[in-house]
Design an enzyme around this catalytic site. Structure first.
Site, PDB file in Angstrom:
ATOM      1  N   ASP A  24      -3.773  64.488 -43.108  1.00  0.00           N
ATOM      2  CA  ASP A  24      -3.128  63.924 -41.922  1.00  0.00           C
ATOM      3  C   ASP A  24      -1.668  64.384 -41.851  1.00  0.00           C
ATOM      4  OD1 ASP A  24      -3.289  61.985 -39.693  1.00  0.00           O
ATOM      5  OD2 ASP A  24      -1.789  60.887 -40.837  1.00  0.00           O
ATOM      6  N   GLU A  56      -4.109  69.110 -40.678  1.00  0.00           N
ATOM      7  CA  GLU A  56      -3.850  68.717 -39.286  1.00  0.00           C
ATOM      8  C   GLU A  56      -2.411  69.122 -38.990  1.00  0.00           C
ATOM      9  OE1 GLU A  56      -3.198  64.986 -36.265  1.00  0.00           O
ATOM     10  OE2 GLU A  56      -2.389  65.020 -38.277  1.00  0.00           O
TER      11      GLU A  56
HETATM   12  C1  NOJ Z   1      -2.872  61.860 -36.842  1.00  0.00           C
HETATM   13  C2  NOJ Z   1      -4.086  60.991 -36.752  1.00  0.00           C
HETATM   14  O1  NOJ Z   1      -5.156  61.768 -36.272  1.00  0.00           O
HETATM   15  C3  NOJ Z   1      -3.725  59.849 -35.835  1.00  0.00           C
HETATM   16  O2  NOJ Z   1      -4.837  59.077 -35.485  1.00  0.00           O
HETATM   17  C4  NOJ Z   1      -2.666  59.023 -36.517  1.00  0.00           C
HETATM   18  O3  NOJ Z   1      -2.243  57.990 -35.646  1.00  0.00           O
HETATM   19  C5  NOJ Z   1      -1.456  59.879 -36.892  1.00  0.00           C
HETATM   20  N1  NOJ Z   1      -1.831  61.129 -37.495  1.00  0.00           N
HETATM   21  C6  NOJ Z   1      -0.569  59.135 -37.870  1.00  0.00           C
HETATM   22  O4  NOJ Z   1      -1.225  58.988 -39.093  1.00  0.00           O
END
Ligand code: NOJ
Length: 533
Positions: A210, A261
């Protein structure tokens, strides 16, 4: 292990399970591990190679689990650690691998380390694990810098110290309940290396990381101009972190995989993290903001493949996820700007038939491209965004932190319809945590299972035929400006008609798959085909 098994992650179809909304096994209205275990048959029949679970750790759910209280356990609402072990084993028995989400940028403010930091006070080693700073202004009542929270408002919140007085501020790039870790701290680095080993030892096959671009901050914490994320995104020192993670991943027989990500404006910056001793792959998010034109899709595919080839990494295609408006809805809006996930445009008319037609064509496109494809739960059912959720039921902090200006992401997180003609559609026996619309009756997995024209059948067929495409590169075919077409050797041709005029199909040996019926042998508007020959 054969070479192709070791390289599974280069061409896998990976299904994203948003656990709270997948299937509820115990009747409390919230999806859980036993719900997933009971639906593994659906996933096996669908034909996916791996599952990615959004965070399943103990969490107050201030951000749907992206606020982790304990990285080594399972949220009790979802199940137990032992049950996670069973789920992993059962998925493996069906030949399905398991990825989990690791959330290293921030934790929950209920995490033990953050509580320790609050108690220990300014200047303590416990506070060094986060970003605590005095405020600006004569009374320290202004935030230490001007960074915005990605959920709206300031990225800083002031704490009350043990003596009851207003004290330091802590950094949170997301919600106020999600304090950012300080990755300059050795404690933080060793902690996450250990967390990786914890889950890899339990059979997990890889992690989705993440906010993978955000861990390292410029320690000077300088003010930024609006939109400039340089001091907290894609800092050079990130590469060392992921090199050390890669060593851990590679130390397991067969290897584990690391998926980043990274929402970076420049794809070549993402690709720099995909060199052979860093991450294995990272999502390509560009389709999420791409208008429905052949030219723009072609440009993205070309640019993505080129930047990835330079570092020897596979591309990873995404049409939807738990953070964006479902693509049936995006594609059902007219006009150039309606495709952006950021531009949610609630209330703008949606032509769902058109959106569904385009979603079917887009599915055949992503399934035919070289590389990895991610599916977000429910896209195989053709679900659309639920835009009329009552405000009092909305749970996404984006909604509250923007005072409702942004409706947030709940509309793509509504529990799945499995069977039956009325809510809860077999999701479970309890009332789902977000209401499902009655109009989903036709979209349940059961309703679609035996329908040759359903979205589910299209995905199943596409996923069954897809491995035959192998690893071959792509060569563009030029028909007309509104036509996106390419060839993959041997003998595979993809064509999508973005225009209004039906296209006579070129000579071919077999029509493998079409996203909609042909018209007198011609390819109609918003339709894609897979041809052999
Ligand atoms: C990306 C995640 O996909 C999202 O759902 C989340 O709110 C943010 N990162 C913060 O962790």
């Amino acid at each position: 292990m054969t070479v192709s098994e070791a390289d599974w992650w280069r061409s896998a179809a990976i299904y994203q399970v948003y656990l709270r909304s997948f299937a509820d096994g115990n009747g409390d209205g919230v999806g859980d591990l036993s719900g997933v275990r009971s639906r593994l048959g659906h996933l096996a029949h669908l034909g996916v190679d791996a599952l990615w679970f959004t965070p399943w750790y103990p969490s107050p759910m201030d951000d749907g689990g992206y606020d982790v209280a304990d990285y080594r356990d399972i949220e009790p609402v979802f199940g137990t650690l032992a049950e996670a072990g069973h789920l992993i084993a059962e998925a493996h028995e069906r030949g399905i691998r398991v990825l989990i989400d690791v959330v290293p940028n921030h934790c929950s403010d209920t995490h033990r380390w953050f509580r320790d930091a609050l108690a220990a006070g300014p200047g303590s080693p416990e506070r060094q694990r986060f970003w605590f700073r005095p405020g600006r202004g004569p009374d320290g009542d202004e935030p230490p810098n001007n960074w915005p929270s990605r959920f709206g408002g300031s990225a800083w919140t002031r704490v009350t110290e043990a003596d009851g007085r207003p004290g330091e501020w802590y950094l949170h790039l997301y919600g106020a309940h999600q304090p950012d870790f300080n990755w300059d701290s050795t404690d933080v680095r060793t902690e996450f290396e250990d967390v990786l080993r914890f889950w890899f030892d339990r059979g997990v096959d890889g992690v989705r990381i993440d906010v993978a671009d955000g861990l390292v901050k410029d320690p000077a914490l300088p003010d930024t101009a609006p939109g400039d994320e340089t001091p907290y995104s894609d800092q050079e020192a990130l590469h060392d972190i992921y090199r050390s993670w890669r060593k851990i991943a590679d130390s397991y027989p067969g290897g584990k995989i690391l998926v980043g990500e990274m929402w970076l404006p420049d794809m070549t910056r993402v690709a720099r993290h995909l060199r052979s001793d860093e991450l294995h792959s990272a999502f390509t998010f560009d389709f999420l903001v791409c208008p429905w034109t052949a030219g723009r899709f072609r440009e993205i595919v070309t640019r993505t493949l080129r930047s990835h080839e330079e570092v020897g990494a596979p591309a990873a295609w995404v049409l939807s996820n738990h953070d964006v408006t479902r693509h049936v809805t995006r594609y059902g809006r007219s006009g150039e700007t309606g495709f952006s996930f950021a531009d949610r445009r609630h209330g703008t008319p949606v032509d769902r038939l058109l959106g569904t037609r385009r979603a079917r064509a887009a599915a055949l496109l992503t399934l035919a491209l070289p590389g990895v494809v991610y599916l977000y739960q429910g896209e195989e059912l053709g679900l659309w965004e639920i835009e009329d959720l009552p405000d009092e039921l909305r749970q996404d902090p984006v909604f509250t932190r923007t005072a409702g200006a942004d409706p947030g992401r709940d509309g793509c997180r509504v529990p799945l319809p499995w069977s039956g003609s009325a809510p809860p559609f077999g999701f479970g026996t309890g009332t789902p945590w977000l209401p499902q619309p009655a109009s989903w009756a036709d979209l349940s997995a059961e309703a679609q299972a035996d329908d040759p024209d359903s979205m589910l059948t299209l995905y199943r067929t596409g996923l069954r035929l897809r491995p035959g495409l192998g690893a071959a590169a792509l060569t563009w075919l030029d028909f007309a400006p509104d036509i996106l077409a390419f060839r993959r050797e041997p003998e595979f041709t993809f064509i999508l008609n973005f225009g209004a005029v039906p296209l006579p199909l070129p000579a071919h040996e077999e029509l493998l798959l079409a996203s909609a019926p042909l018209a007198d042998g011609r390819l109609p508007s918003d339709t894609a085909v897979w041809l052999r020959g």
